[in-house]
Design a protein around this motif. Structure first.
Motif, PDB file in Angstrom:
ATOM      1  N   ALA A 411       0.837  -1.206   0.000  1.00 23.44           N
ATOM      2  CA  ALA A 411       0.000   0.000   0.000  1.00 23.44           C
ATOM      3  C   ALA A 411       0.864   1.245   0.000  1.00 23.44           C
ATOM      4  O   ALA A 411       1.839   1.338   0.752  1.00 23.44           O
ATOM      5  N   ARG A 412       0.497   2.204  -0.854  1.00 24.12           N
ATOM      6  CA  ARG A 412       1.185   3.503  -0.883  1.00 24.12           C
ATOM      7  C   ARG A 412       0.195   4.579  -0.456  1.00 24.12           C
ATOM      8  O   ARG A 412      -0.879   4.718  -1.029  1.00 24.12           O
ATOM      9  N   LEU A 413       0.579   5.327   0.572  1.00 25.47           N
ATOM     10  CA  LEU A 413      -0.288   6.382   1.085  1.00 25.47           C
ATOM     11  C   LEU A 413      -0.219   7.606   0.177  1.00 25.47           C
ATOM     12  O   LEU A 413       0.862   8.147  -0.071  1.00 25.47           O
ATOM     13  N   LEU A 419     -11.922  13.484   9.348  1.00 32.87           N
ATOM     14  CA  LEU A 419     -13.340  13.811   9.473  1.00 32.87           C
ATOM     15  C   LEU A 419     -13.559  14.787  10.613  1.00 32.87           C
ATOM     16  O   LEU A 419     -12.671  15.027  11.440  1.00 32.87           O
ATOM     17  N   SER A 420     -14.755  15.331  10.669  1.00 34.18           N
ATOM     18  CA  SER A 420     -15.092  16.241  11.762  1.00 34.18           C
ATOM     19  C   SER A 420     -15.077  15.519  13.097  1.00 34.18           C
ATOM     20  O   SER A 420     -14.941  16.136  14.152  1.00 34.18           O
ATOM     21  N   THR A 421     -15.198  14.193  13.074  1.00 34.50           N
ATOM     22  CA  THR A 421     -15.162  13.396  14.311  1.00 34.50           C
ATOM     23  C   THR A 421     -13.745  13.128  14.782  1.00 34.50           C
ATOM     24  O   THR A 421     -13.555  12.594  15.864  1.00 34.50           O
ATOM     25  N   GLY A 422     -12.766  13.462  13.956  1.00 37.68           N
ATOM     26  CA  GLY A 422     -11.381  13.166  14.300  1.00 37.68           C
ATOM     27  C   GLY A 422     -10.867  11.892  13.659  1.00 37.68           C
ATOM     28  O   GLY A 422      -9.672  11.614  13.699  1.00 37.68           O
ATOM     29  N   GLU A 423     -11.767  11.100  13.062  1.00 37.20           N
ATOM     30  CA  GLU A 423     -11.345   9.882  12.379  1.00 37.20           C
ATOM     31  C   GLU A 423     -10.519  10.235  11.138  1.00 37.20           C
ATOM     32  O   GLU A 423     -10.786  11.226  10.477  1.00 37.20           O
ATOM     33  N   LYS A 424      -9.564   9.360  10.812  1.00 36.20           N
ATOM     34  CA  LYS A 424      -8.691   9.596   9.666  1.00 36.20           C
ATOM     35  C   LYS A 424      -9.005   8.591   8.556  1.00 36.20           C
ATOM     36  O   LYS A 424      -9.142   7.398   8.811  1.00 36.20           O
ATOM     37  N   ILE A 425      -9.123   9.102   7.344  1.00 41.73           N
ATOM     38  CA  ILE A 425      -9.326   8.270   6.164  1.00 41.73           C
ATOM     39  C   ILE A 425      -8.024   8.287   5.366  1.00 41.73           C
ATOM     40  O   ILE A 425      -7.531   9.348   4.986  1.00 41.73           O
ATOM     41  N   HIS A 426      -7.472   7.113   5.096  1.00 39.69           N
ATOM     42  CA  HIS A 426      -6.197   7.006   4.386  1.00 39.69           C
ATOM     43  C   HIS A 426      -6.470   6.707   2.915  1.00 39.69           C
ATOM     44  O   HIS A 426      -7.025   5.651   2.582  1.00 39.69           O
ATOM     45  N   ILE A 427      -6.123   7.646   2.061  1.00 36.50           N
ATOM     46  CA  ILE A 427      -6.302   7.473   0.621  1.00 36.50           C
ATOM     47  C   ILE A 427      -5.064   6.729   0.105  1.00 36.50           C
ATOM     48  O   ILE A 427      -3.940   7.233   0.204  1.00 36.50           O
ATOM     49  N   VAL A 428      -5.278   5.517  -0.441  1.00 40.16           N
ATOM     50  CA  VAL A 428      -4.133   4.668  -0.760  1.00 40.16           C
ATOM     51  C   VAL A 428      -4.239   4.063  -2.161  1.00 40.16           C
ATOM     52  O   VAL A 428      -5.322   3.973  -2.740  1.00 40.16           O
ATOM     53  N   GLU A 429      -3.088   3.664  -2.667  1.00 43.46           N
ATOM     54  CA  GLU A 429      -2.998   2.794  -3.832  1.00 43.46           C
ATOM     55  C   GLU A 429      -2.606   1.411  -3.335  1.00 43.46           C
ATOM     56  O   GLU A 429      -1.802   1.294  -2.399  1.00 43.46           O
ATOM     57  N   LEU A 430      -3.155   0.376  -3.943  1.00 42.33           N
ATOM     58  CA  LEU A 430      -2.830  -0.996  -3.564  1.00 42.33           C
ATOM     59  C   LEU A 430      -2.172  -1.707  -4.741  1.00 42.33           C
ATOM     60  O   LEU A 430      -2.612  -1.579  -5.884  1.00 42.33           O
ATOM     61  N   VAL A 431      -1.118  -2.465  -4.443  1.00 39.72           N
ATOM     62  CA  VAL A 431      -0.416  -3.240  -5.465  1.00 39.72           C
ATOM     63  C   VAL A 431      -0.310  -4.682  -4.991  1.00 39.72           C
ATOM     64  O   VAL A 431       0.150  -4.954  -3.880  1.00 39.72           O
TER      65      VAL A 431
END
Length: 458
Positions: A411-413, A419-431
């Motif tokens: 995975a490459r970040l 988010l407004s809740t403090g949660e983090k969404i990681h946008i990734v590429e998968l190989v």
């Protein structure tokens, strides 16, 4: 007359004697003056400043100067000389070149300083540079979080360690490590690196056992809607509770300093919402903790019974027909029934409904490692119709990512959104590197007509 002659003779003798005496004194005085002058000249010649120009290897300059000039200051103080480099403003770029030192002082002091410097250069240890090669899969362990481990190796060995950090790190190829130092320093650095390689080898062996023993988990709740929650306006976003319920401060963080990391895809809702476990030593610790939890909760205790379950509470819970116990969070209820809990499994990203009577109080000892489920979204892909993911696409994505099958992907970040809740969404590429050819999962979905390519929106 004869008397007068005697007087004159006597006077003449006296006159001659006086003249001779005066002449002697004059000559004697001249000799003394000459002797004094010679001594003054000799002393003057001795005290005259002597300048010695001495060439030294450029690589020795730093050692001669010392930290903040400490060594060269000590030489000047001991010998009473002044020393500087002639090429101070034009330092040699090649360590094999020479630099010229200028020593100023009396002949004796300048020669003494020259001797000290020559002895220093002669006894200076030989600095070497050697290369070793390590598997790219071991780079993370050798480098450490934020470079902490490799800096520790350098400090312990007093050597310079440089690792080739070329791109495409997901490929299992050897990486070059350069070590610069004395023979002893290089040998110590190699030993420390070898220890890390052995640790990685042991970890890989344990990982294989872990993958073989892990339960293959099945998805219970299907969500095909393209929910990119970070794109929701704040007034429509998930409300922020008064007390934190997402426990983001205790969630596993994405490793820094590495372009690609090894992950398991543990749960999939759709390509826009799925969860991964980052493959680290904590993966094995997680399996050990699950065993400890399962053993502990196999016995029913009054103290562990959940009397009231509120949204955000942490609990211990089994998963569907699984006999093991896991860490979970109450994310809601089934309908309006507070006895039927909607659970989110914090280490896997799964969700399911479970009766309150089947969950238990999560004991503090089972919070010893961060939650392992990391929420992700595929970079650069969107549903073909722009609204939702078809179930066939979700099935294909699960197949391509080996969801809950415990096979490694790279995975490459690309970026992290909060988010407004403090949660983090990681946008990734998968190989996928498990086959003969590497497969970029996002590109493959687009090639098969199951998704369309789109840029990441800021």
């Amino acid at each position: 007359m004869r008397t007068l002659s005697k007087i004159l003779v006597t006077a003449g003798v006296v006159s001659v004697a006086s003249t001779a005496y005066l002449l002697y004194k004059l000559l004697s005085s001249t000799e003394e003056d000459d002797s004094d002058e010679d001594e003054e000249k000799r002393q003057s010649a001795t005290s005259k400043q002597t300048i010695i120009e001495l060439e030294v290897p450029a690589k020795a300059a730093g050692g001669i100067i010392g930290r903040q000039g400490s060594n060269i200051k000590e030489i000047q103080k001991t010998t009473g000389t002044r020393i500087n480099f002639k090429d101070e403003n034009n330092r040699a770029k090649d360590e094999n070149e020479k630099r010229t030192m200028v020593i100023r002082g009396t002949a004796e002091s300048a020669q003494k300083a020259e001797l000290i410097i020559r002895e220093f250069v002669a006894n200076m240890p030989v600095v070497l540079t050697e290369q070793i090669f390590v598997p790219s899969s071991a780079l993370g362990r050798i480098i450490g979080r934020g470079g902490e481990t490799i800096r520790s190796i350098s400090r312990s060995a007093n050597a310079k360690v440089y690792i080739d950090r070329t791109k495409d790190e997901y490929r299992e190829v050897d990486r070059e490590v350069q070590i610069t130092g004395t023979r002893e320093q290089i040998d110590l650095a190699r030993t420390l690196i070898e220890e890390k390689l052995q640790e990685e080898k042991l970890f890989r062996a344990k990982k294989s056992v872990m993958e073989a023993n892990r339960e293959k988990r099945s998805k219970l709740k299907v969500d095909t809607e393209d929910k990119k929650r970070e794109a929701l306006p704040l007034d429509k976003a998930e409300p922020v509770p008064k007390t934190p319920t997402h426990h983001t401060e205790n969630t596993c963080s994405w490793p820094s300093g590495r372009e690609y990391v090894e992950v398991y895809v543990s749960s999939v809702a759709n390509p826009s919402t799925f969860f991964v476990q980052i493959l680290t030593s904590m993966s094995i610790q997680l399996d050990e903790m699950v065993k400890d939890m399962s053993q502990y909760y196999s016995k029913e205790r009054e103290v562990d019974l959940v009397k009231l379950a509120q949204v955000g509470d942490l609990v211990a819970a089994p998963f569907d027909q699984d006999t093991s116990w896991y860490r979970a969070r109450v994310s809601g209820y089934q309908g309006d029934d507070p006895e039927q809990l909607d659970l989110f499994y914090l280490d896997y990203g799964d969700s399911c409904y479970l009766s309150k009577s089947k969950v238990r109080v999560l004991q503090p000892d089972f919070l010893r490692i961060p939650f392992q489920a990391v929420e992700c979204e595929m970079a650069h892909v969107c549903p073909t119709d722009g609204d939702s993911w078809e179930e066939a696409v979700v099935d294909r994505f699960e197949q391509m990512t080996y969801s809950a099958m415990w096979k490694v992907l790279m995975a490459r970040l690309v970026e992290i959104k909060t988010l407004s809740t403090g949660e983090k969404i990681h946008i990734v590429e998968l190989v996928d590197t498990n086959g003969e050819k590497d497969v970029n999962v996002g590109k493959k979905l687009c090639e098969e007509g199951l998704a369309r390519w789109c840029e990441v929106k800021n």
